[in-house]
Design a protein around this motif. Structure first.
Motif, PDB file in Angstrom:
ATOM      1  N   LEU A 675      14.910  45.316 -18.234  1.00 43.10           N
ATOM      2  CA  LEU A 675      14.899  45.707 -16.824  1.00 43.10           C
ATOM      3  C   LEU A 675      15.563  47.074 -16.704  1.00 43.10           C
ATOM      4  O   LEU A 675      16.684  47.273 -17.175  1.00 43.10           O
ATOM      5  CB  LEU A 675      15.654  44.687 -15.973  1.00 43.10           C
ATOM      6  CG  LEU A 675      15.829  45.048 -14.489  1.00 43.10           C
ATOM      7  CD1 LEU A 675      14.492  44.969 -13.759  1.00 43.10           C
ATOM      8  CD2 LEU A 675      16.844  44.136 -13.828  1.00 43.10           C
ATOM      9  N   GLU A 676      14.860  48.009 -16.087  1.00 47.00           N
ATOM     10  CA  GLU A 676      15.443  49.318 -15.808  1.00 47.00           C
ATOM     11  C   GLU A 676      16.076  49.314 -14.422  1.00 47.00           C
ATOM     12  O   GLU A 676      15.467  48.835 -13.454  1.00 47.00           O
ATOM     13  CB  GLU A 676      14.375  50.407 -15.887  1.00 47.00           C
ATOM     14  CG  GLU A 676      13.873  50.656 -17.293  1.00 47.00           C
ATOM     15  CD  GLU A 676      12.975  51.870 -17.401  1.00 47.00           C
ATOM     16  OE1 GLU A 676      12.661  52.284 -18.529  1.00 47.00           O
ATOM     17  OE2 GLU A 676      12.568  52.404 -16.333  1.00 47.00           O
ATOM     18  N   VAL A 677      17.295  49.826 -14.358  1.00 46.24           N
ATOM     19  CA  VAL A 677      18.030  49.848 -13.091  1.00 46.24           C
ATOM     20  C   VAL A 677      18.333  51.289 -12.717  1.00 46.24           C
ATOM     21  O   VAL A 677      19.010  52.005 -13.474  1.00 46.24           O
ATOM     22  CB  VAL A 677      19.335  49.035 -13.185  1.00 46.24           C
ATOM     23  CG1 VAL A 677      20.044  49.021 -11.832  1.00 46.24           C
ATOM     24  CG2 VAL A 677      19.064  47.617 -13.657  1.00 46.24           C
ATOM     25  N   LYS A 678      17.817  51.718 -11.573  1.00 41.00           N
ATOM     26  CA  LYS A 678      18.108  53.047 -11.059  1.00 41.00           C
ATOM     27  C   LYS A 678      19.160  52.943  -9.965  1.00 41.00           C
ATOM     28  O   LYS A 678      19.028  52.156  -9.033  1.00 41.00           O
ATOM     29  CB  LYS A 678      16.832  53.693 -10.490  1.00 41.00           C
ATOM     30  CG  LYS A 678      15.792  54.026 -11.543  1.00 41.00           C
ATOM     31  CD  LYS A 678      14.591  54.700 -10.909  1.00 41.00           C
ATOM     32  CE  LYS A 678      13.531  55.061 -11.959  1.00 41.00           C
ATOM     33  NZ  LYS A 678      12.342  55.699 -11.336  1.00 41.00           N
ATOM     34  N   VAL A 679      20.214  53.739 -10.093  1.00 42.03           N
ATOM     35  CA  VAL A 679      21.263  53.769  -9.078  1.00 42.03           C
ATOM     36  C   VAL A 679      21.183  55.112  -8.373  1.00 42.03           C
ATOM     37  O   VAL A 679      21.433  56.160  -8.972  1.00 42.03           O
ATOM     38  CB  VAL A 679      22.657  53.572  -9.713  1.00 42.03           C
ATOM     39  CG1 VAL A 679      23.721  53.551  -8.622  1.00 42.03           C
ATOM     40  CG2 VAL A 679      22.693  52.289 -10.533  1.00 42.03           C
ATOM     41  N   LYS A 680      20.799  55.067  -7.109  1.00 41.56           N
ATOM     42  CA  LYS A 680      20.627  56.303  -6.339  1.00 41.56           C
ATOM     43  C   LYS A 680      21.783  56.501  -5.376  1.00 41.56           C
ATOM     44  O   LYS A 680      22.309  55.535  -4.815  1.00 41.56           O
ATOM     45  CB  LYS A 680      19.302  56.259  -5.574  1.00 41.56           C
ATOM     46  CG  LYS A 680      18.087  56.284  -6.493  1.00 41.56           C
ATOM     47  CD  LYS A 680      16.810  56.464  -5.702  1.00 41.56           C
ATOM     48  CE  LYS A 680      15.605  56.635  -6.627  1.00 41.56           C
ATOM     49  NZ  LYS A 680      14.350  56.854  -5.878  1.00 41.56           N
ATOM     50  N   PRO A 681      22.170  57.756  -5.160  1.00 43.54           N
ATOM     51  CA  PRO A 681      23.250  58.023  -4.202  1.00 43.54           C
ATOM     52  C   PRO A 681      22.873  57.549  -2.810  1.00 43.54           C
ATOM     53  O   PRO A 681      21.686  57.442  -2.470  1.00 43.54           O
ATOM     54  CB  PRO A 681      23.395  59.551  -4.244  1.00 43.54           C
ATOM     55  CG  PRO A 681      22.749  59.969  -5.525  1.00 43.54           C
ATOM     56  CD  PRO A 681      21.657  58.981  -5.786  1.00 43.54           C
ATOM     57  N   ILE A 682      23.879  57.244  -1.991  1.00 44.64           N
ATOM     58  CA  ILE A 682      23.633  56.783  -0.623  1.00 44.64           C
ATOM     59  C   ILE A 682      23.205  57.964   0.240  1.00 44.64           C
ATOM     60  O   ILE A 682      23.926  58.945   0.380  1.00 44.64           O
ATOM     61  CB  ILE A 682      24.892  56.134  -0.028  1.00 44.64           C
ATOM     62  CG1 ILE A 682      25.321  54.943  -0.903  1.00 44.64           C
ATOM     63  CG2 ILE A 682      24.654  55.684   1.396  1.00 44.64           C
ATOM     64  CD1 ILE A 682      26.623  54.322  -0.477  1.00 44.64           C
ATOM     65  N   THR A 683      22.006  57.878   0.796  1.00 42.40           N
ATOM     66  CA  THR A 683      21.485  58.894   1.716  1.00 42.40           C
ATOM     67  C   THR A 683      20.837  58.189   2.878  1.00 42.40           C
ATOM     68  O   THR A 683      20.666  56.968   2.888  1.00 42.40           O
ATOM     69  CB  THR A 683      20.435  59.786   1.014  1.00 42.40           C
ATOM     70  OG1 THR A 683      19.333  58.962   0.607  1.00 42.40           O
ATOM     71  CG2 THR A 683      21.029  60.473  -0.196  1.00 42.40           C
ATOM     72  N   GLU A 684      20.459  58.962   3.868  1.00 42.21           N
ATOM     73  CA  GLU A 684      19.759  58.374   5.008  1.00 42.21           C
ATOM     74  C   GLU A 684      18.455  57.743   4.567  1.00 42.21           C
ATOM     75  O   GLU A 684      18.059  56.692   5.025  1.00 42.21           O
ATOM     76  CB  GLU A 684      19.488  59.451   6.075  1.00 42.21           C
ATOM     77  CG  GLU A 684      20.708  59.831   6.873  1.00 42.21           C
ATOM     78  CD  GLU A 684      21.299  58.645   7.603  1.00 42.21           C
ATOM     79  OE1 GLU A 684      20.528  57.854   8.168  1.00 42.21           O
ATOM     80  OE2 GLU A 684      22.530  58.482   7.605  1.00 42.21           O
TER      81      GLU A 684
END
Length: 694
Positions: A675-684
């Motif tokens: 499983l690939e997990v992408k963690v993206k910064p919090i944005t609108e």
């Protein structure tokens, strides 16, 4: 024409207005996605937890509680918000999250952290979904070992021939210096992924604190050696691996002359006389060769041979060379449970010889507690019978399966009859004995002693002329109101095996309904299962025991048993499957990719199936972070599949992954899924991403 234009304009205005309103749905509606309509069509009628009554966990560890909500027709209720609250023991345990929404399977997962060991009063958690409520108690136990050191053998470097394999033994010790048993050791190839293969990715240490990994040389390492990192919690150790065309020297890097100059004088095994292991599992035997001055004899070839029990156990390798510590590791696979004659293995190193016997048990558990029901006294009528249920638990609180329980009449041999004299516990850890009243006990009561290894428990038996049963309380308004079975809803048994079902009846004042007759009837699948007896009377704890026998596979359907007492009824679904499930597939839900925001969590369900396409039950699934260990966390690191073949994990995002996603590997045996997990910064814009991840 004006009227047509007016109508067209009116319809257009209504359409725009509806679109505008739809676009400003509350955040909770967005978070539930498309399940809102499903929830509206299904009114939740039942809520259950897994485990159902008590969670047993270790201090300082995390454990999952799965809350399942169902509709009236037993279908999963998706999109239902479940609130969680600690009623008792807030200083002992922590709980997160405070609320969660059920997924498409009607499940919501909560994580419990054990901070302190429970003493007398157990912490209690209440789950609420609308009018539905469920409670569960939590028992926090202390672990006997905090791993403090990790060491590999060989210590720094392993040299392999191209296409051949070698073993790396990882030894873990507790802070007290004793072996760390059942400590999870993770192994990751840091460099040279295309040069070597490593198996398995994670393993639990055996009774000696050892975990053995197999490394195979696939391509020459040339200038740069491969590198493997081993981890136990925060402890780490690394070893370099060189893959050469040919090896002219012993695994220690020293020639055989050293051994011939100083002749080995002793050979010993660990364990020294008997290896006790679990059926279907692997265990290690460490063979150590010493010189006269007790120094390790390196580079000595040891031959291994099974003298007895070749159908019961398997042994590998057939030969091995001792490392720089004078040790060689052999792996034993337990194929069948040993009965009377124990398998025997002989190890030979030149003129030195040693033997060890192997005992293969159906359970890999060390029984720690036993309890009888009734607890202190059994009262039966003259000429009639009653049941005694002995419940045995492992050191971790789980049921002790296939543990042998011996029963002996210590006093009153002429007063009572006891059958059988010994029995193995079932999948719930229960062993059931039948006691018949032959003569009145009068002044002195009969006494039965139950034994499991070093554990003992005693029960007094009174044989009376007549027992009053449930009228003893003298309360006219007291009547049976609830009936429960253990297991509660689904029973999975192996073909050809027996499993006990406990039926408990309680009265309106919450006291046990003793002396109540319960009828058992097979509604569906009469050719697949049998149940006995056809009826039974509850004991003083309000319980009656029935035995279910699995005759044939239920395949895609299930058999069904109905229990009834007066106007009370309860049903139990039974699935009969083959004794051995060969794992065929692992599937991850939500697929191959998950997107999260820092600080947020998502649920991953690993679905396992046997080769015959049936659910793989009680299969251990390991979760290993292959890449991005500082980006994400996973809990638990290993889990057993439930009755549907599912294991649930919680993935928590810590830091943004930026260019490369983190990789999480779920594995059981040789079968795995990534499983690939992408963690993206919090944005609108990221708010929709959060919704998608959850």
């Amino acid at each position: 024409m004006d009227w047509v234009k007016f109508k067209y304009g009116l319809y257009l205005a209504i359409f725009i207005l509806l679109s505008f309103v739809a676009g400003f749905q509350p955040h909770s509606a967005i978070a539930q996605g498309n399940v809102g309509t499903e929830t509206a069509a299904c009114k939740p009628k039942m809520m259950v937890t897994h485990p159902d009554q008590e969670l047993v966990m270790q201090k300082g560890k995390n454990a999952n509680i799965v809350v399942r909500v169902k509709c009236k027709d037993d279908k999963p209720a998706a999109g239902v918000q479940v609130e969680a609250d600690i009623l008792k023991g807030k200083k002992i345990i922590e709980l997160s999250p405070a609320s969660a929404v059920t997924n498409e399977d009607g499940k919501a997962v909560f994580i419990v952290t054990g901070n302190k060991k429970t003493e007398e009063e157990l912490p209690e958690i209440k789950f609420t979904a609308g009018e539905l409520k469920a409670k569960i108690a939590v028992r926090v136990q202390t672990t006997g070992c905090a791993p403090e050191s990790i060491q590999t053998e060989p210590e720094k470097k392993l040299v392999l021939e191209l296409g051949k394999s070698g073993n790396v033994t990882v030894k873990v010790k507790c802070e007290t210096g004793s072996p760390a048993v059942d400590a999870k050791v993770d192994a990751v190839i840091q460099e040279g992924v295309n040069k070597i293969e490593l198996s398995p990715g994670a393993v639990l240490t055996d009774a000696g604190g050892y975990a053995v990994f197999t490394v195979t040389g696939r391509n020459l390492t040339e200038k740069d050696p491969a590198r493997i990192k081993f981890m136990v919690g925060t402890l780490t150790s690394a070893i370099e691996v060189k893959v050469a065309e040919k090896i002219d020297e012993s695994p220690t890097g020293k020639t055989g002359k050293e051994t011939t100059e100083n002749k080995p004088r002793a050979i010993v095994t660990h364990p020294d006389q008997e290896l006790v292991m679990q059926k279907g599992k692997n265990s290690n035997i460490i063979v150590k060769v010493k010189h006269k001055d007790d120094k390790p004899a390196a580079g000595v070839q040891i031959e291994a041979e099974i003298l007895k029990g070749k159908k019961i156990i398997e042994l590998s390798p057939a030969t091995a060379v001792t490392d720089e510590n004078g040790k060689a590791v052999f792996t034993i696979a337990g194929n069948k449970k040993t009965e009377e004659e124990l398998p025997e293995i002989k190890f030979t190193a030149g003129e030195l010889k040693t033997k060890i016997v192997v005992r293969v048990q159906g359970t890999g558990c060390v029984p720690e507690s036993m309890q009888t029901e009734p607890e202190k006294k059994l009262v039966i009528e003259l000429g009639k019978s009653g049941n005694v249920t002995v419940k045995v638990k492992c050191e971790k609180g789980s049921p002790a399966v296939d543990a042998k329980v011996d029963a002996v009449i210590q006093e009153g041999v002429n007063k009572i009859e006891l059958t059988p004299g010994a029995v193995l516990t079932d999948a719930s850890g229960y062993a059931v004995f039948t006691v018949m009243g032959r003569n009145l006990t009068e002044k002195n009561l009969a006494r039965i002693k139950f034994t499991v290894g070093t554990l003992t428990s005693a029960l007094e038996v009174k044989v009376a002329e007549k027992t009053t049963g449930e009228k003893d309380e003298g309360k006219k308004d007291r009547k049976p109101t609830t009936m429960q079975t253990n297991p509660s809803q689904n029973l999975v048994i192996e073909k050809g095996k027996n499993v006990n079902v406990i039926v408990k009846v309680t009265c309106n004042d919450d006291s046990p309904a003793a002396g109540l007759k319960i009828e058992a009837d097979v509604l569906k699948g009469g050719n697949a299962i049998e149940i006995s007896p056809a009826s039974a009377v509850t004991d003083e704890t309000g319980k009656a025991v029935f035995t279910v026998v699995g005759n044939k596979n239920t395949d895609t359907g299930t058999a069904e048993v109905k229990f009834s007492a007066r106007d009370l009824k309860s049903k139990l679904e039974v699935r009969v499957q083959e004794a051995e499930c060969i794992l065929g597939s692992i599937k991850i839900v939500p697929g191959k990719e998950m997107v999260l925001e820092p600080g947020k969590s998502g649920t991953v369900t690993v679905k396992t199936k046997c080769r015959n396409d049936s659910p793989a039950v009680d299969v251990k699934v390991n979760a290993v972070i292959q890449e991005g260990g500082n980006k994400i966390a996973v809990s638990p690191t290993a889990a057993l599949t439930d009755g549907n073949g599912n294991a649930v994990f919680i993935v928590t995002a810590n830091n943004p992954t930026k260019k490369s996603p983190a990789k999480l590997r779920f594995a059981s045996g040789d079968i795995s899924a990534i499983l690939e997990v992408k963690v993206k910064p919090i944005t609108e814009e990221g708010k929709s991403t959060e919704t998608k991840a959850q």
